[in-house]
Write a protein that holds these residues in place. Structure first.
Motif, PDB file in Angstrom:
ATOM      1  N   LEU A 199      11.495  -9.975 -13.630  1.00 32.22           N
ATOM      2  CA  LEU A 199      10.912 -11.061 -12.843  1.00 32.22           C
ATOM      3  C   LEU A 199       9.996 -10.581 -11.727  1.00 32.22           C
ATOM      4  O   LEU A 199       9.331 -11.384 -11.079  1.00 32.22           O
ATOM      5  CB  LEU A 199      12.018 -11.929 -12.247  1.00 32.22           C
ATOM      6  CG  LEU A 199      12.964 -12.598 -13.241  1.00 32.22           C
ATOM      7  CD1 LEU A 199      14.034 -13.391 -12.500  1.00 32.22           C
ATOM      8  CD2 LEU A 199      12.194 -13.508 -14.186  1.00 32.22           C
ATOM      9  N   GLN A 200       9.978  -9.271 -11.464  1.00 31.24           N
ATOM     10  CA  GLN A 200       9.153  -8.716 -10.402  1.00 31.24           C
ATOM     11  C   GLN A 200       8.288  -7.583 -10.940  1.00 31.24           C
ATOM     12  O   GLN A 200       8.765  -6.736 -11.708  1.00 31.24           O
ATOM     13  CB  GLN A 200      10.012  -8.175  -9.258  1.00 31.24           C
ATOM     14  CG  GLN A 200      10.703  -9.259  -8.428  1.00 31.24           C
ATOM     15  CD  GLN A 200      11.547  -8.657  -7.317  1.00 31.24           C
ATOM     16  OE1 GLN A 200      12.752  -8.496  -7.467  1.00 31.24           O
ATOM     17  NE2 GLN A 200      10.919  -8.323  -6.205  1.00 31.24           N
ATOM     18  N   HIS A 201       7.031  -7.566 -10.494  1.00 34.23           N
ATOM     19  CA  HIS A 201       6.079  -6.574 -10.983  1.00 34.23           C
ATOM     20  C   HIS A 201       5.373  -5.936  -9.792  1.00 34.23           C
ATOM     21  O   HIS A 201       4.685  -6.637  -9.037  1.00 34.23           O
ATOM     22  CB  HIS A 201       5.064  -7.232 -11.921  1.00 34.23           C
ATOM     23  CG  HIS A 201       5.703  -8.008 -13.033  1.00 34.23           C
ATOM     24  ND1 HIS A 201       6.070  -7.428 -14.217  1.00 34.23           N
ATOM     25  CD2 HIS A 201       6.077  -9.303 -13.116  1.00 34.23           C
ATOM     26  CE1 HIS A 201       6.622  -8.338 -15.011  1.00 34.23           C
ATOM     27  NE2 HIS A 201       6.636  -9.494 -14.352  1.00 34.23           N
ATOM     28  N   PRO A 202       5.514  -4.618  -9.592  1.00 37.10           N
ATOM     29  CA  PRO A 202       4.903  -3.964  -8.439  1.00 37.10           C
ATOM     30  C   PRO A 202       3.430  -3.627  -8.660  1.00 37.10           C
ATOM     31  O   PRO A 202       3.014  -3.294  -9.777  1.00 37.10           O
ATOM     32  CB  PRO A 202       5.737  -2.682  -8.305  1.00 37.10           C
ATOM     33  CG  PRO A 202       6.141  -2.373  -9.719  1.00 37.10           C
ATOM     34  CD  PRO A 202       6.350  -3.704 -10.380  1.00 37.10           C
ATOM     35  N   VAL A 203       2.641  -3.722  -7.590  1.00 37.70           N
ATOM     36  CA  VAL A 203       1.231  -3.355  -7.608  1.00 37.70           C
ATOM     37  C   VAL A 203       0.923  -2.617  -6.316  1.00 37.70           C
ATOM     38  O   VAL A 203       1.308  -3.079  -5.232  1.00 37.70           O
ATOM     39  CB  VAL A 203       0.322  -4.598  -7.722  1.00 37.70           C
ATOM     40  CG1 VAL A 203      -1.147  -4.210  -7.560  1.00 37.70           C
ATOM     41  CG2 VAL A 203       0.531  -5.307  -9.052  1.00 37.70           C
ATOM     42  N   LEU A 204       0.227  -1.481  -6.425  1.00 38.53           N
ATOM     43  CA  LEU A 204      -0.206  -0.738  -5.247  1.00 38.53           C
ATOM     44  C   LEU A 204      -1.643  -1.122  -4.921  1.00 38.53           C
ATOM     45  O   LEU A 204      -2.549  -0.916  -5.732  1.00 38.53           O
ATOM     46  CB  LEU A 204      -0.111   0.773  -5.494  1.00 38.53           C
ATOM     47  CG  LEU A 204       1.289   1.373  -5.532  1.00 38.53           C
ATOM     48  CD1 LEU A 204       1.212   2.856  -5.901  1.00 38.53           C
ATOM     49  CD2 LEU A 204       1.982   1.214  -4.182  1.00 38.53           C
ATOM     50  N   VAL A 223       0.824  -1.204   0.000  1.00 38.30           N
ATOM     51  CA  VAL A 223       0.000   0.000   0.000  1.00 38.30           C
ATOM     52  C   VAL A 223       0.862   1.261   0.000  1.00 38.30           C
ATOM     53  O   VAL A 223       0.375   2.354  -0.287  1.00 38.30           O
ATOM     54  CB  VAL A 223      -0.945  -0.005   1.221  1.00 38.30           C
ATOM     55  CG1 VAL A 223      -0.159   0.210   2.520  1.00 38.30           C
ATOM     56  CG2 VAL A 223      -2.056   1.012   1.078  1.00 38.30           C
ATOM     57  N   ASP A 224       2.146   1.120   0.315  1.00 38.23           N
ATOM     58  CA  ASP A 224       3.067   2.254   0.438  1.00 38.23           C
ATOM     59  C   ASP A 224       3.890   2.424  -0.837  1.00 38.23           C
ATOM     60  O   ASP A 224       4.809   1.656  -1.104  1.00 38.23           O
ATOM     61  CB  ASP A 224       3.989   2.034   1.638  1.00 38.23           C
ATOM     62  CG  ASP A 224       4.858   3.243   1.948  1.00 38.23           C
ATOM     63  OD1 ASP A 224       4.868   4.199   1.145  1.00 38.23           O
ATOM     64  OD2 ASP A 224       5.538   3.223   2.997  1.00 38.23           O
ATOM     65  N   ALA A 225       3.564   3.437  -1.614  1.00 33.35           N
ATOM     66  CA  ALA A 225       4.252   3.660  -2.892  1.00 33.35           C
ATOM     67  C   ALA A 225       5.723   4.009  -2.711  1.00 33.35           C
ATOM     68  O   ALA A 225       6.525   3.804  -3.626  1.00 33.35           O
ATOM     69  CB  ALA A 225       3.558   4.777  -3.663  1.00 33.35           C
TER      70      ALA A 225
END
Length: 209
Positions: free
Chosen positions: A70-75, A59-61
């Motif tokens: 290989l990694q994908h961020p999501v808020l 939840v913390d941008a």
């Protein structure tokens, strides 16, 4: 730990990273992993590989790691995951449940988990006094023995003390995840492990809702 700094997080050690190798060993060998409350993405970097894609959710941008191959961020919040049902082969949560509505967050994690997938939650609880006496002694002794050979690391993430006890954490887990395994670990941590009933579907695809 007899080999001293052979621990993969010896130079970035705390009570959470200490258990990252254990968590990694419990993940499916391939597939998609959702790391809820990822912080700076340290665990995701540890487990991501060509045949294991990681979605880092927080939840913390200000702490979410940048996107990589290989990694994908999501808020998003743990209580309202923006993914379809059965989207992931594994879901991990490290020190998340005392920050959120635990049963709701666990329910969401279970919803996005594919049949046969595994959910792992590492957390801690508030002391219940004399009932926790033996655990507290073990926690303190283990910490002193292990930490002296490690380089302490404090990640730039939001921290909070738990309002619920160890018993509360166990009750929430068992209410949300019937049949889950809950066990206390040394150094003030518990581990919840749950396998979703059903047959594993290899290579689950992440489908945003």
């Amino acid at each position: 730990m007899r080999r001293g700094r052979s621990h993969p997080f010896a130079t970035r050690w705390n009570h959470n990273t200490h258990y990252y190798p254990l968590l990694a060993s419990l993940l499916p060998t391939t597939g998609s992993v959702l790391d809820i409350g990822c912080g700076d993405g340290t665990f995701g970097r540890f487990v991501a590989r060509e045949d294991r894609r990681v979605i880092d959710l927080d939840v913390d941008a200000s702490t979410v790691p940048a996107a990589s191959r290989l990694q994908h961020p999501v808020l998003a919040t743990a209580e309202a995951l923006p993914f379809a049902d059965a989207a992931f082969d594994a879901v991990t949560m490290t020190m998340v449940l005392h920050h959120v509505e635990a049963e709701r967050a666990l329910g969401e994690a279970a919803r996005v988990l594919a049949p046969g997938g595994v959910l792992l939650a590492l957390g801690y609880g508030r002391s219940e006094g004399w009932r926790d006496g033996l655990h507290e002694v073990r926690d303190l002794v283990t910490h002193r023995l292990v930490s002296r050979r490690m380089q302490a690391w404090d990640p730039p993430t939001t921290k909070a003390e738990p309002s619920g006890t160890w018993s509360d954490a166990r009750a929430s887990a068992r209410a949300a995840l019937p049949g889950c395994d809950y066990r206390r670990l040394a150094m003030w941590r518990y581990l919840v492990r749950w396998r979703k009933p059903g047959v594993t579907a290899p290579g689950a695809v992440v489908r945003p809702r």
